[in-house]
Design a protein around this motif. Structure first.
Motif, PDB file in Angstrom:
ATOM      1  N   CYS A 186      -2.067  33.167  -0.693  1.00  0.00           N
ATOM      2  CA  CYS A 186      -0.700  33.240  -1.227  1.00  0.00           C
ATOM      3  C   CYS A 186      -0.273  31.907  -1.832  1.00  0.00           C
ATOM      4  N   LYS A 221       2.851  34.843  -5.350  1.00  0.00           N
ATOM      5  CA  LYS A 221       1.555  35.401  -5.726  1.00  0.00           C
ATOM      6  C   LYS A 221       0.760  35.631  -4.453  1.00  0.00           C
ATOM      7  N   ARG A 238       9.278  32.379   0.014  1.00  0.00           N
ATOM      8  CA  ARG A 238       9.043  33.588  -0.772  1.00  0.00           C
ATOM      9  C   ARG A 238       7.630  33.514  -1.365  1.00  0.00           C
ATOM     10  N   GLN A 247       2.844  42.818   0.141  1.00  0.00           N
ATOM     11  CA  GLN A 247       3.936  43.679  -0.304  1.00  0.00           C
ATOM     12  C   GLN A 247       5.301  43.102   0.080  1.00  0.00           C
ATOM     13  N   SER A 248       5.422  41.775   0.065  1.00  0.00           N
ATOM     14  CA  SER A 248       6.667  41.145   0.521  1.00  0.00           C
ATOM     15  C   SER A 248       7.846  41.450  -0.402  1.00  0.00           C
ATOM     16  N   GLY A 249       7.562  41.751  -1.673  1.00  0.00           N
ATOM     17  CA  GLY A 249       8.630  42.101  -2.589  1.00  0.00           C
ATOM     18  C   GLY A 249       9.635  40.991  -2.819  1.00  0.00           C
ATOM     19  N   GLY A 250       9.223  39.756  -2.637  1.00  0.00           N
ATOM     20  CA  GLY A 250      10.133  38.643  -2.862  1.00  0.00           C
ATOM     21  C   GLY A 250      11.091  38.373  -1.722  1.00  0.00           C
ATOM     22  N   ARG A 251      10.960  39.110  -0.605  1.00  0.00           N
ATOM     23  CA  ARG A 251      11.826  38.859   0.542  1.00  0.00           C
ATOM     24  C   ARG A 251      11.494  37.509   1.160  1.00  0.00           C
TER      25      ARG A 251
END
Length: 599
Positions: free
Chosen positions: A534, A521, A518, A562-566
């Motif tokens: 990242c 940052k 995940r 824009q992974s959104g925590g996925r």
């Protein structure tokens, strides 16, 4: 039977199918047990085709194990004896080199050898724009007018029939030292030393040498001929040829030849010398580029090499050779600063040409699955090779970029595995479609008349399509050596992996998928706003620094931001992170896929 995609990734964020590198499990276990290696190292060796009896030579490549008798190459003894006689008799000799890194290193190597023997060597590097690639008759006649008796071409010449025959007719002797694909006929000169002559063993152990490797074998042979003739019995000191292996390593890495066999030994030994900063020119370039750690193949290929190349691309063609040849720290510092500035200029020009090339090809690329041929007016010829490489990577097919100037275009091409572009270009020249052209499997250069561009496009597409009929369709793919958790990407693992270095074509750097990571940052970095940095975290809270270079040129960059925590599977290579004295690891991200929905 179709092999399942690795981790189920059929189409990644960069549109590639992930596949596991084939490794025989029994061989991997045998390698580990026989040589006391970690199981992972055994698996990596097996995946690279290393047998049980070859492990020591692979992990500790030495010149003693791989350096052949130079006389195995045709015309080598003729060339060595002729140059030895020129050195003994004080004849005027010139070297005619190429302007890329392989040419610059080959030229500098010969120059250093002559200078070590107290002899002058006239160095001639053609201007890329004014003269183009390879020997040209006006330049050769100019050397003749200067009183030159013998010309040695390095990294060029094997298909330069008319200029070389004109030079011979004018009274010059010529020795050709090259590695590009030859034709059935050879130039009628004193000697042609080239492991890719058609009368050399096809695919032999020396066929993958860069020109600088062939040049090194030549000076070994010349040195032996001089020793046999008693040249060193009169108080002369025999030069230490091994001290120049850093130059050989630089040219070998930058010409992207397979790092196997002798090439691997050249690079492994040469990088040790490079790490000592013995060549003041290489050291000056490292300083100006901000390299403050021991240099490896990455630094040679991506930091030092592009700067050596920059003089031939957008500056003055001889700067790279001068830098690698100089013994003056002040001159080295000045040349390094100049090349560093030219490299920055090159990058700006490259970006503009690449943007234009993509715009001209994006709408029609699907109509030509065999080849991308981009044509533009006013494109700088010095960057078209790099742009061709970028297009090749973007579209996963051979790419040629033609810079038109009036009725003629100068072009450069890069290929993908399975397509021999050099042979296709040579065939096009033999068919009368090119003014000049040649190369090897993965790269080529040519000159074409504007009116023949359409015919050339059709010819190359047909020629490459026939190669693909045998090899199968070009499917974008990414090979991986295994999967790791975030925690497993540790300094201890990295130390095991470093035993397999140096990395390059034929021995790719191990690439892993860091699974279910995940992003906590992510931000865009770099002056051009192309890279994404990242921080990854695993399910147990462990963290890993990472960076994806040029990620904003594809869907990868926005997906990271824009992974959104996925959870993501992130593919890449591991590098040391020694910032501020740390002993850490960072991941260089090549690709990614959404975990749990990879297909």
């Amino acid at each position: 039977m179709t092999i399942p995609a690795f981790l189920g990734v059929e189409s990644s964020l960069t549109g590639r199918r992930w596949k596991a590198r084939n490794a025989d499990d029994r061989l991997a276990l045998a390698l580990s047990q026989a040589h006391g290696l970690p199981e992972l190292v055994g698996r990596l060796l097996a995946g690279r085709g290393v047998g049980v009896e070859e492990v020591e030579r692979f992990l500790s490549p030495t010149l003693r194990a791989f350096l052949p008798d130079p006389s195995v190459l045709r015309d080598m003894d003729v060339a060595a004896d002729r140059l030895a006689r020129a050195l003994r008799d004080g004849e005027k000799v010139a070297v005619f080199g190429d302007y890329d890194v392989d040419g610059a290193t080959s030229t500098a190597l010969l120059n250093r050898f002559f200078r070590a023997l107290g002899q002058d060597l006239r160095v001639y590097i053609p201007d890329r724009i004014e003269e183009g690639y390879g020997p040209n008759l006006p330049a050769l006649l100019k050397l003749k007018a200067e009183g030159i008796d013998l010309v040695v071409t390095v990294d060029c010449g094997v298909t330069s029939f008319d200029p070389l025959h004109g030079a011979v007719a004018a009274g010059l002797e010529v020795v050709v030292v090259d590695h590009h694909k030859a034709e059935p006929r050879l130039p009628a000169v004193t000697a042609v030393v080239n492991p890719n002559r058609l009368d050399e063993p096809a695919g032999g152990p020396l066929s993958t040498l860069a020109a600088v490797g062939v040049t090194f074998l030549l000076i070994v042979a010349i040195n032996r001929a001089l020793r046999k003739a008693g040249f060193y019995s009169k108080g002369r000191v025999e030069p230490d040829l091994m001290s120049w292996l850093d130059i050989v390593a630089l040219g070998t890495v930058c010409d992207v030849v397979p790092l196997v066999g002798l090439n691997r030994a050249f690079v492994a030994q040469g990088l040790r010398i490079m790490g000592k900063r013995a060549n003041i020119g290489i050291a000056a370039l490292a300083d100006v580029a901000g390299v403050n750690e021991a240099m490896d193949a990455y630094h040679a290929g991506y930091i030092i090499g592009p700067r050596v190349n920059a003089g031939g691309r957008v500056g003055r063609a001889d700067l790279g050779t001068r830098l690698l040849s100089t013994e003056s720290p002040a001159e080295a510092a000045d040349l390094a600063k100049e090349l560093h500035a030219f490299n920055a200029e090159r990058r700006a020009i490259e970006a503009a040409v690449l943007e234009d090339a993509i715009a001209t090809t994006e709408t029609i690329v699907d109509e030509s699955p065999e080849l991308v041929l981009a044509v533009g007016e006013g494109w700088h010829p010095g960057v078209i090779g790099i742009v061709a490489s970028r297009l090749k990577d973007r579209y996963n097919r051979p790419a040629c970029v033609v810079a038109l100037d009036g009725m003629v275009g100068k072009a450069s091409g890069r290929s993908v595995r399975g397509v021999d572009l050099g042979s296709a270009i040579i065939a096009a020249r033999q068919a009368g479609l090119l003014v000049a052209g040649g190369g090897h499997a993965m790269a080529a250069g040519f000159t074409v008349e504007r009116e023949k561009l359409d015919d050339l496009r059709a010819f190359l597409r047909d020629r490459i399509a026939r190669q693909l009929d045998d090899a199968g369709p070009l499917v974008p793919s990414l090979s991986l050596d295994g999967a790791l958790s975030v925690r497993a990407a540790s300094p201890d693992l990295l130390r095991h992996l470093e035993r397999l270095a140096p990395y390059g074509t034929g021995n790719s750097e191990p690439r892993f998928a860091v699974t279910d990571a995940r992003i906590v940052k992510a931000d865009v970095v770099g002056a051009e706003g192309k890279h994404v940095r990242c921080i990854l975290t695993g399910s147990d809270g462990s963290r890993l620094k990472s960076i994806a270079f040029r990620a904003m040129d594809s869907d990868l960059g926005p997906a990271l931001l824009q992974s959104g925590g996925r959870p993501l599977h992130l593919a890449g290579t591991l590098r040391p992170d020694r910032w501020n004295g740390n002993d850490g690891v960072q991941l260089l991200i090549d690709d990614g896929a959404v975990s749990g929905n990879a297909g």
